[in-house]
Design an enzyme around this catalytic site. Structure first.
Site, PDB file in Angstrom:
ATOM      1  N   HIS A 264       0.814  -1.205   0.000  1.00 23.37           N
ATOM      2  CA  HIS A 264       0.000   0.000   0.000  1.00 23.37           C
ATOM      3  C   HIS A 264       0.858   1.270   0.000  1.00 23.37           C
ATOM      4  CE1 HIS A 264      -3.735   2.206   0.628  1.00 23.37           C
ATOM      5  NE2 HIS A 264      -3.050   2.975   1.439  1.00 23.37           N
ATOM      6  N   HIS A 301      -3.868   4.836  10.604  1.00 23.24           N
ATOM      7  CA  HIS A 301      -2.795   5.818  10.654  1.00 23.24           C
ATOM      8  C   HIS A 301      -3.213   7.036  11.477  1.00 23.24           C
ATOM      9  CE1 HIS A 301      -5.160   6.238   6.957  1.00 23.24           C
ATOM     10  NE2 HIS A 301      -4.902   7.542   6.948  1.00 23.24           N
ATOM     11  N   GLU A 308      -7.746  15.344   7.766  1.00 25.42           N
ATOM     12  CA  GLU A 308      -7.953  14.743   6.446  1.00 25.42           C
ATOM     13  C   GLU A 308      -9.426  14.827   6.067  1.00 25.42           C
ATOM     14  OE1 GLU A 308      -6.686  10.452   5.277  1.00 25.42           O
ATOM     15  OE2 GLU A 308      -8.878  10.466   5.489  1.00 25.42           O
ATOM     16  N   TYR A 317     -16.084   2.911  -2.574  1.00 24.50           N
ATOM     17  CA  TYR A 317     -14.880   3.122  -1.778  1.00 24.50           C
ATOM     18  C   TYR A 317     -14.699   2.010  -0.754  1.00 24.50           C
ATOM     19  CZ  TYR A 317     -10.906   5.949  -0.648  1.00 24.50           C
ATOM     20  OH  TYR A 317      -9.616   6.384  -0.501  1.00 24.50           O
ATOM     21  N   HIS A 339      -7.210   6.898  12.356  1.00 27.04           N
ATOM     22  CA  HIS A 339      -8.313   6.468  11.503  1.00 27.04           C
ATOM     23  C   HIS A 339      -7.812   5.454  10.486  1.00 27.04           C
ATOM     24  CE1 HIS A 339      -6.544   9.854   9.228  1.00 27.04           C
ATOM     25  NE2 HIS A 339      -6.933   9.190   8.153  1.00 27.04           N
TER      26      HIS A 339
END
Length: 403
Positions: A264, A301, A308, A317, A339
């Site tokens: 990722h 993270h 964000e 999504y 989150h």
């Protein structure tokens, strides 16, 4: 933008006379950034660009902000937000701080008034709809998926051809591609996910006639953001030619080439623009991680220096399945709260080799506050969806699958 363009009639050398066929002198205007030390363009007007005949107060829509306190992640349902039909005056403030403000509007088909943002550049993402933006530099068409970049203090008006959903990112600074994508002379480098061919500015000058023409101006005072209605003796769209490196343009997300990896990749590989104390990224349909044991959705993270904001604009999504997030949703994940994906989304993503998803992200380096528009469409259950229960101890009503 450090990419030179020239349109219309120009003198052979700058700051020299340019006259029409009857001998009348055109008025030269330098429009430049950072006190003559950055990008600029020279525009040649038929009229006097400083000639105003009136100045009145323009009462802006509600610009109040509410701190995210007590701290929690938020889900805002923009498709439930009622707005006025004007592309400028109908915008409602969703989120903001002293560096950037995010607004949203669903337009009608009537043109906006002439408008100038004297605070900073605007980057307007077109969620849906088509039309044009008429500017002092010329006309640029827009379509779904476009970012419309309008430099600070550019006179312009929106002319929707059909109702359009516009996500307006208004900066207190300039907005430009990341410096790491550019050579020291401003050319896009080979590792950049887009290049000069993907930026579409005006292709011809555009003139309009009129006297006593009103322009709405958004600007700053010691009291905050305010508006003024300036009346100009002649129409601002009187430019017969211009050249330089400062002008409006569009960039469509279809032309962005996503960067992927064996495992990722972090959000900076998805960056498209940046301003002072914030960045803009887009997450687009792409092949995903190809390590045998890869987990395609993001890891949890704590981006400790940023808030964000994700605006979900297409596809399905993956990381938000089970949260209540749908197309037209905004998630706000503030600094100070770790989150990541909903727990059920992690196992469900294993083995995936392609994500069909589109989202526009704004990361800010100062805390974001909620505008009145954001407060009006908040999903109060979102914060508890990772745990599956809220402060009353019962199951969270927002825990369901989007699929």
């Amino acid at each position: 933008m450090a990419h030179y363009r020239a349109l219309g009639r120009l003198p052979r050398q700058r700051h020299t006379q340019l006259r029409d066929d009857d001998g009348h002198l055109f008025r030269e205007e330098l429009m430049g950034e950072e006190g003559f030390s950055s990008d600029s363009s020279l525009l040649y007007h038929r009229g006097v660009p400083s000639a105003i005949t009136d100045s009145q107060v323009w009462d802006l829509p509600d610009q109040s902000r509410t701190p995210n306190h007590p701290l929690k992640p938020r889900h805002l349902k923009l498709h439930d937000l009622r707005t006025g039909p004007c592309p400028v005056e109908g915008r409602r403030l969703v989120l903001g701080n002293n560096d950037v403000r995010i607004g949203y509007v669903v337009t009608g088909t009537d043109p906006s008034p002439l408008y100038r943002n004297a605070i900073g550049d605007e980057c307007v993402y077109v969620e849906s709809g088509t039309g044009t933006v008429e500017t002092v530099f010329g006309v640029i068409p827009y379509r779904a998926g476009d970012y419309v970049l309008v430099p600070r203090a550019t006179d312009h008006r929106w002319v929707p051809a059909e109702p359009s959903r516009l996500y307006a990112i208004e900066a207190n600074s300039h907005i430009h591609p990341p410096k790491r994508y550019l050579s020291r002379f401003g050319q896009f480098l080979e590792h950049a996910p887009f290049c000069e061919r993907d930026l579409h500015g005006p292709t011809a000058t555009f003139e309009a006639e009129g006297t006593d023409v009103e322009v709405l101006v958004k600007h700053r005072t010691s009291a905050g953001i305010v508006g003024t209605r300036l009346t100009y003796a002649t129409h601002p769209f009187d430019v017969v030619g211009w050249d330089g490196c400062l002008y409006p343009y569009t960039f469509n997300i279809e032309d962005y080439m996503p960067i992927t990896g064996k495992v990722h990749q972090p959000p900076p590989v998805h960056q498209v623009f940046e301003g002072w104390n914030f960045v803009i990224c887009n997450f687009l349909p792409r092949k995903v991680d190809y390590h045998d044991l890869a987990i395609p959705v993001p890891y949890y993270h704590s981006n400790v220096d940023s808030d964000e904001v994700m605006f979900y604009v297409g596809g399905d999504y993956e990381a938000r399945k089970g949260s209540g997030i749908n197309l037209g949703s905004i998630s706000l994940h503030p600094g100070g709260h770790a989150h990541g994906p909903q727990p059920s989304a992690i196992e469900a993503s294993l083995g995936a080799d392609y994500f069909d998803e589109s989202a526009v992200m704004v990361d800010t380096f100062a805390p974001l506050e909620l505008g009145e528009g954001g407060l009006a469409v908040e999903d109060p259950a979102y914060a508890w969806t990772w745990a599956g229960r809220g402060p009353d101890g019962g199951d969270s009503p927002a825990v369901f699958s989007n699929s």
